[in-house]
Structures are given as structure tokens and as C-alpha cells.
Design a protein around this motif. Structure first.
Motif, PDB file in Angstrom:
ATOM      1  N   ALA A  99       0.830  -1.203   0.000  1.00  0.00           N
ATOM      2  CA  ALA A  99       0.000   0.000   0.000  1.00  0.00           C
ATOM      3  C   ALA A  99       0.867   1.256   0.000  1.00  0.00           C
ATOM      4  CB  ALA A  99      -0.913  -0.013   1.220  1.00  0.00           C
ATOM      5  N   VAL A 100       1.891   1.300   0.836  1.00  0.00           N
ATOM      6  CA  VAL A 100       2.760   2.476   0.904  1.00  0.00           C
ATOM      7  C   VAL A 100       3.479   2.698  -0.417  1.00  0.00           C
ATOM      8  CG1 VAL A 100       4.826   3.424   1.999  1.00  0.00           C
ATOM      9  CG2 VAL A 100       3.056   2.358   3.401  1.00  0.00           C
ATOM     10  N   GLU A 101       3.988   1.598  -0.996  1.00  0.00           N
ATOM     11  CA  GLU A 101       4.691   1.714  -2.279  1.00  0.00           C
ATOM     12  C   GLU A 101       3.761   2.245  -3.373  1.00  0.00           C
ATOM     13  OE1 GLU A 101       7.148  -1.109  -5.472  1.00  0.00           O
ATOM     14  OE2 GLU A 101       6.313  -1.953  -3.632  1.00  0.00           O
ATOM     15  N   SER A 102       2.520   1.762  -3.394  1.00  0.00           N
ATOM     16  CA  SER A 102       1.554   2.207  -4.405  1.00  0.00           C
ATOM     17  C   SER A 102       1.166   3.667  -4.187  1.00  0.00           C
ATOM     18  CB  SER A 102       0.304   1.323  -4.357  1.00  0.00           C
ATOM     19  OG  SER A 102       0.629  -0.028  -4.617  1.00  0.00           O
ATOM     20  N   PHE A 103       0.993   4.063  -2.917  1.00  0.00           N
ATOM     21  CA  PHE A 103       0.620   5.448  -2.633  1.00  0.00           C
ATOM     22  C   PHE A 103       1.739   6.406  -3.021  1.00  0.00           C
ATOM     23  CE2 PHE A 103      -2.243   3.892   1.074  1.00  0.00           C
ATOM     24  CZ  PHE A 103      -3.188   3.451   0.146  1.00  0.00           C
ATOM     25  N   VAL A 104       2.990   6.007  -2.775  1.00  0.00           N
ATOM     26  CA  VAL A 104       4.132   6.877  -3.077  1.00  0.00           C
ATOM     27  C   VAL A 104       4.357   6.988  -4.584  1.00  0.00           C
ATOM     28  CG1 VAL A 104       6.641   7.131  -2.842  1.00  0.00           C
ATOM     29  CG2 VAL A 104       5.255   6.479  -0.859  1.00  0.00           C
ATOM     30  N   SER A 105       4.301   5.837  -5.296  1.00  0.00           N
ATOM     31  CA  SER A 105       4.557   5.843  -6.736  1.00  0.00           C
ATOM     32  C   SER A 105       3.365   6.312  -7.546  1.00  0.00           C
ATOM     33  CB  SER A 105       4.969   4.437  -7.188  1.00  0.00           C
ATOM     34  OG  SER A 105       3.889   3.517  -7.020  1.00  0.00           O
ATOM     35  N   GLY A 106       2.163   6.133  -6.972  1.00  0.00           N
ATOM     36  CA  GLY A 106       0.959   6.503  -7.709  1.00  0.00           C
ATOM     37  C   GLY A 106       0.464   5.422  -8.649  1.00  0.00           C
ATOM     38  N   TYR A 107       1.140   4.250  -8.614  1.00  0.00           N
ATOM     39  CA  TYR A 107       0.752   3.156  -9.498  1.00  0.00           C
ATOM     40  C   TYR A 107       0.567   1.875  -8.681  1.00  0.00           C
ATOM     41  CZ  TYR A 107       1.923   6.009 -13.560  1.00  0.00           C
ATOM     42  OH  TYR A 107       1.947   7.003 -14.516  1.00  0.00           O
ATOM     43  N   TRP A 108      -0.410   1.054  -9.145  1.00  0.00           N
ATOM     44  CA  TRP A 108      -0.631  -0.263  -8.547  1.00  0.00           C
ATOM     45  C   TRP A 108      -0.987  -1.243  -9.641  1.00  0.00           C
ATOM     46  CZ3 TRP A 108      -5.544  -2.883  -6.935  1.00  0.00           C
ATOM     47  CH2 TRP A 108      -5.289  -4.079  -6.243  1.00  0.00           C
ATOM     48  N   ALA A 109      -0.225  -2.330  -9.688  1.00  0.00           N
ATOM     49  CA  ALA A 109      -0.384  -3.341 -10.746  1.00  0.00           C
ATOM     50  C   ALA A 109      -0.257  -2.719 -12.127  1.00  0.00           C
ATOM     51  CB  ALA A 109      -1.724  -4.047 -10.603  1.00  0.00           C
ATOM     52  N   GLY A 110       0.620  -1.721 -12.270  1.00  0.00           N
ATOM     53  CA  GLY A 110       0.887  -1.100 -13.573  1.00  0.00           C
ATOM     54  C   GLY A 110      -0.102  -0.048 -13.990  1.00  0.00           C
ATOM     55  N   GLU A 111      -1.083   0.223 -13.148  1.00  0.00           N
ATOM     56  CA  GLU A 111      -2.113   1.211 -13.472  1.00  0.00           C
ATOM     57  C   GLU A 111      -2.088   2.333 -12.447  1.00  0.00           C
ATOM     58  OE1 GLU A 111      -4.037   1.150 -16.099  1.00  0.00           O
ATOM     59  OE2 GLU A 111      -3.362  -0.815 -16.837  1.00  0.00           O
ATOM     60  N   PRO A 112      -2.465   3.540 -12.856  1.00  0.00           N
ATOM     61  CA  PRO A 112      -2.540   4.652 -11.893  1.00  0.00           C
ATOM     62  C   PRO A 112      -3.523   4.310 -10.766  1.00  0.00           C
ATOM     63  CG  PRO A 112      -2.627   5.479 -14.145  1.00  0.00           C
ATOM     64  CD  PRO A 112      -2.760   3.996 -14.249  1.00  0.00           C
ATOM     65  N   VAL A 113      -3.182   4.726  -9.563  1.00  0.00           N
ATOM     66  CA  VAL A 113      -4.017   4.438  -8.405  1.00  0.00           C
ATOM     67  C   VAL A 113      -5.275   5.294  -8.448  1.00  0.00           C
ATOM     68  CG1 VAL A 113      -4.156   4.430  -5.885  1.00  0.00           C
ATOM     69  CG2 VAL A 113      -2.012   3.833  -7.027  1.00  0.00           C
ATOM     70  N   SER A 114      -6.434   4.634  -8.392  1.00  0.00           N
ATOM     71  CA  SER A 114      -7.710   5.345  -8.406  1.00  0.00           C
ATOM     72  C   SER A 114      -8.244   5.489  -6.979  1.00  0.00           C
ATOM     73  CB  SER A 114      -8.724   4.591  -9.260  1.00  0.00           C
ATOM     74  OG  SER A 114      -8.981   3.304  -8.704  1.00  0.00           O
ATOM     75  N   GLY A 115      -9.384   6.147  -6.826  1.00  0.00           N
ATOM     76  CA  GLY A 115      -9.982   6.330  -5.512  1.00  0.00           C
ATOM     77  C   GLY A 115     -10.349   5.009  -4.864  1.00  0.00           C
ATOM     78  N   SER A 116     -10.906   4.087  -5.639  1.00  0.00           N
ATOM     79  CA  SER A 116     -11.271   2.778  -5.091  1.00  0.00           C
ATOM     80  C   SER A 116     -10.034   1.974  -4.710  1.00  0.00           C
ATOM     81  CB  SER A 116     -12.105   2.002  -6.109  1.00  0.00           C
ATOM     82  OG  SER A 116     -11.370   1.816  -7.324  1.00  0.00           O
ATOM     83  N   ASP A 117      -8.924   2.193  -5.445  1.00  0.00           N
ATOM     84  CA  ASP A 117      -7.680   1.491  -5.110  1.00  0.00           C
ATOM     85  C   ASP A 117      -7.146   1.940  -3.752  1.00  0.00           C
ATOM     86  OD1 ASP A 117      -7.700   0.067  -7.477  1.00  0.00           O
ATOM     87  OD2 ASP A 117      -6.509   1.548  -8.555  1.00  0.00           O
ATOM     88  N   TYR A 118      -7.246   3.236  -3.469  1.00  0.00           N
ATOM     89  CA  TYR A 118      -6.815   3.735  -2.159  1.00  0.00           C
ATOM     90  C   TYR A 118      -7.597   3.052  -1.035  1.00  0.00           C
ATOM     91  CZ  TYR A 118      -3.918   7.528  -4.021  1.00  0.00           C
ATOM     92  OH  TYR A 118      -2.918   8.237  -4.624  1.00  0.00           O
ATOM     93  N   LEU A 119      -8.901   2.908  -1.259  1.00  0.00           N
ATOM     94  CA  LEU A 119      -9.742   2.250  -0.253  1.00  0.00           C
ATOM     95  C   LEU A 119      -9.377   0.776  -0.109  1.00  0.00           C
ATOM     96  CD1 LEU A 119     -12.142   2.539   1.674  1.00  0.00           C
ATOM     97  CD2 LEU A 119     -13.646   1.927  -0.235  1.00  0.00           C
ATOM     98  N   PHE A 120      -9.182   0.121  -1.249  1.00  0.00           N
ATOM     99  CA  PHE A 120      -8.864  -1.310  -1.258  1.00  0.00           C
ATOM    100  C   PHE A 120      -7.510  -1.578  -0.611  1.00  0.00           C
ATOM    101  CE2 PHE A 120      -7.127  -5.125  -3.317  1.00  0.00           C
ATOM    102  CZ  PHE A 120      -8.157  -6.028  -3.088  1.00  0.00           C
ATOM    103  N   LEU A 121      -6.506  -0.764  -0.972  1.00  0.00           N
ATOM    104  CA  LEU A 121      -5.156  -0.970  -0.431  1.00  0.00           C
ATOM    105  C   LEU A 121      -5.076  -0.646   1.059  1.00  0.00           C
ATOM    106  CD1 LEU A 121      -3.068   0.513  -3.377  1.00  0.00           C
ATOM    107  CD2 LEU A 121      -3.139  -1.879  -2.676  1.00  0.00           C
ATOM    108  N   SER A 122      -5.960   0.222   1.531  1.00  0.00           N
ATOM    109  CA  SER A 122      -5.974   0.556   2.955  1.00  0.00           C
ATOM    110  C   SER A 122      -6.741  -0.473   3.779  1.00  0.00           C
ATOM    111  CB  SER A 122      -6.607   1.936   3.170  1.00  0.00           C
ATOM    112  OG  SER A 122      -5.899   2.933   2.471  1.00  0.00           O
ATOM    113  N   PHE A 123      -7.673  -1.164   3.133  1.00  0.00           N
ATOM    114  CA  PHE A 123      -8.543  -2.081   3.864  1.00  0.00           C
ATOM    115  C   PHE A 123      -7.788  -3.282   4.412  1.00  0.00           C
ATOM    116  CE2 PHE A 123     -11.031  -6.023   3.684  1.00  0.00           C
ATOM    117  CZ  PHE A 123     -11.969  -5.745   4.665  1.00  0.00           C
TER     118      PHE A 123
END
Length: 329
Positions: A99-123
Motif C-alpha cells: 500500500a505504501v509503495e503504491s501510494f508513493v509511486s501513484g501506481y498499482w499493478a501497472g495502473e494509476p491508483v484510483s480512488g477505489s484502489d486507495y480504499l482497497f489498499l488501505s482495507f
């Protein structure tokens, strides 16, 4: 490991000393129930033989330190509860790192982090943390029965001060200094090999028969369990006779054992405790079936031995306070 001590402390919380005494006085021996023929005080001999039962940590002219029965019964809770705690911690750390790596880089699984991704990665980190908290809240007290507590309970018999010193963690009654002459032993002195299969010694004291470190008289019953479980009635009686003669007659009447128990947590001693067999199984061909059974369940024995060793490593070695160490010297 400390189920006996924990159970006794729990029973004391259920009723007051007065209620327990009244309940004990009301109890009557049932028809056909054999009467317990306990020794009449510590001065009465119960056996012509003495046996130290491989249960002594220390021996000198002043005192002997004796183990309690449940040293081998540890490790199962540690290995299972510890594994579950470790998995929850590992899952929390890994999901938090992702989650921290995705929040810092702005990408998760090769895609830009969306609002739902922030919720999912924090959950998920929060979920694992909540599960760990629930587990610790409801199971940690059982985990402490054999880990993150005293490595052992020691019962010291000091023949100079004529006291019995109980070295226990606070949640199991704490340190007590009990009067030897007021000791009651829960033992049937008339037991035979047919009626008795051994076991361990139970010593008890009434209210006021001892003090804590501050000198305050005990306000309830005190009980301690002494020695490695014996194999038959003769060994049990001879073991108590060994302790009794040491206290009453001196070291000459209860010679020092050839080998004292070590307190260092060697891993092979944990395997020996989990293995649970002694040499008599090898001397009698009729008992070899137990050896075969133990070989078949060797993986489970190794798991138990690992948990036993880990529980020892996760505990601290208890020591008597200086005032008790110097008593009678």
C-alpha cells in the motif's frame, strides 16, 4: 504449561476463604469411597526408601530446589498460537508495504491508483491488524501460560529456616514463604501399586501459614505441585520421603542425586520432553509397540519439540530475591 496453578488461582477467585472452608466442611465421603490416609504432619515417615525422582535443580546443605510437574507439557500453544500471530503480522507488514509503495509511486499493478484502489489498499492492512488485535485480546492469556512468562516454577525447601519458598509469577500466586511445619501433604500413605499409579506431590497450607515478600500473612489457601510425575506408588511415596528426610533429618538421610537438572534450554532436552519415552521401553520387548508408535508420529513430536524449545526461549529464567537466596546461609 501452568494449567494446574492457573486452575487453582482461578478457583480461589470464585469464592472467598470462608465460603471454601464451609464448602469443604460440608463435603462427606460417599459410600464406597476410600478414605484418604494422609500423613499426620511432616514428621511421619511414609516409606522405607528414598528417591529423588530426577526432580532437583539444586542441592546443598541448606536447601534443595525442586521442579514442578508440568515442565514437559508446553510448546503446543506456543507453536500454534505463535504461528497464527506471525502470519497475521507478516500479512499486515506485506500489505502495508504494498500500500505504501503504491501510494508513493501513484501506481498499482501497472495502473494509476484510483480512488477505489486507495480504499482497497488501505482495507487489507487494517483488516489484518484488527484480526491480530482480536486474537491477542482473547488468546494471549493462554499464550502466556507457556511463553513470555517465567520459564519454570521452583519450590525451595530450606532446612535451616524450615521454610518452603514458592517461586511463581505474579499471575500464578507470586512468591510465597510457607511454614514447613504446617505443610499438609495430599498423599495416601497406604497406597499400593494396585491402588496408586504414581503422579506428583501436592502440598497445601491453610490461611496464615505463610507470608509474601512484604511479610503479609496469606489470606487464603496455598497449594503447590512438586516433582516430576512418578511411574508408580512406590516412587511417589519414596520421593516425598526424600524431601521429608532432607528437611527433618538432614542431607545425610537424603543423599545428593548423581545428576542435577539443568536450567539451560538445550534443544535436545525439548526433543526428549516431547518424545516422552524412557529406557524401560527398550529393555522390554513387549513395550516396543510404544517405540514404534512414537516413530510413526515423529513429525508431530518434532513440531511439539520445536514449540517446547521456542517457549523456553521466549521465557525468562526466574530467580529468588536476594533475601531468600541468603536465608539460612
Amino acid at each position: 504449561m501452568y494449567f494446574l496453578e492457573r486452575g487453582f488461582e482461578w478457583s480461589k477467585s470464585l469464592m472467598s476463604y470462608e465460603d471454601a472452608t464451609e464448602e469443604l466442611n460440608k463435603k462427606q465421603r460417599q459410600p464406597g469411597q476410600a478414605e484418604l490416609q494422609a500423613p499426620e504432619g511432616v514428621g511421619e515417615s511414609v516409606s522405607a526408601a528414598v528417591y529423588e525422582n530426577d526432580s532437583l535443580y539444586s542441592y546443598n546443605d541448606t536447601y534443595i530446589d525442586v521442579r514442578t510437574p508440568n515442565d514437559e507439557k508446553r510448546g503446543v500453544i506456543t507453536i500454534f498460537a505463535g504461528s497464527i500471530y506471525s502470519m497475521m503480522i507478516y500479512a499486515f507488514v506485506m500489505t502495508s508495504a504494498i500500500a505504501v509503495e503504491s501510494f508513493v509511486s501513484g501506481y498499482w499493478a501497472g495502473e494509476p491508483v484510483s480512488g477505489s484502489d486507495y480504499l482497497f489498499l488501505s482495507f487489507f492492512p487494517l483488516a489484518f491488524l484488527v484480526v491480530l488485535w482480536i486474537l491477542l485480546k482473547y488468546t494471549f492469556r493462554f499464550f502466556r501460560l507457556e511463553s513470555l512468562t517465567a520459564r519454570r516454577i521452583i519450590v525451595r525447601f530450606n532446612r535451616i529456616t524450615r521454610k518452603v519458598y514458592l517461586l511463581r509469577p505474579k499471575h500464578l500466586g507470586g512468591i510465597r514463604i510457607m511454614d514447613w511445619d504446617k505443610t499438609e501433604v495430599l498423599l495416601d500413605k497406604s497406597m499400593s501399586e494396585v491402588e496408586g499409579t504414581g503422579g506428583f506431590i501436592i502440598l497445601g497450607w491453610d490461611r496464615g501459614d505463610g507470608v509474601d515478600l512484604q511479610g503479609t500473612r496469606t489470606d487464603n489457601f496455598e497449594v503447590t505441585f512438586v516433582g516430576k510425575p512418578t511411574r508408580n506408588a512406590s516412587e511417589l511415596l519414596a520421593f516425598w520421603e526424600y524431601i521429608r528426610r532432607y528437611m527433618e533429618d538432614g542431607p545425610a538421610a537424603a543423599p545428593a542425586p548423581k545428576k542435577l537438572l539443568t536450567k539451560f534450554p538445550w534443544p535436545w532436552l525439548s526433543f526428549k520432553a516431547a518424545w516422552g519415552l524412557d529406557t524401560r521401553f527398550f529393555r522390554h520387548s513387549g513395550l516396543w509397540v510404544f517405540v514404534v508408535i512414537n516413530i510413526l508420529i515423529l513429525p508431530a513430536i518434532l513440531i511439539h519439540a520445536t514449540g517446547h524449545w521456542l517457549s523456553l526461549l521466549l521465557c525468562y529464567e526466574p530467580r529468588f530475591p536476594r533475601v531468600i537466596e541468603e536465608a539460612g546461609l
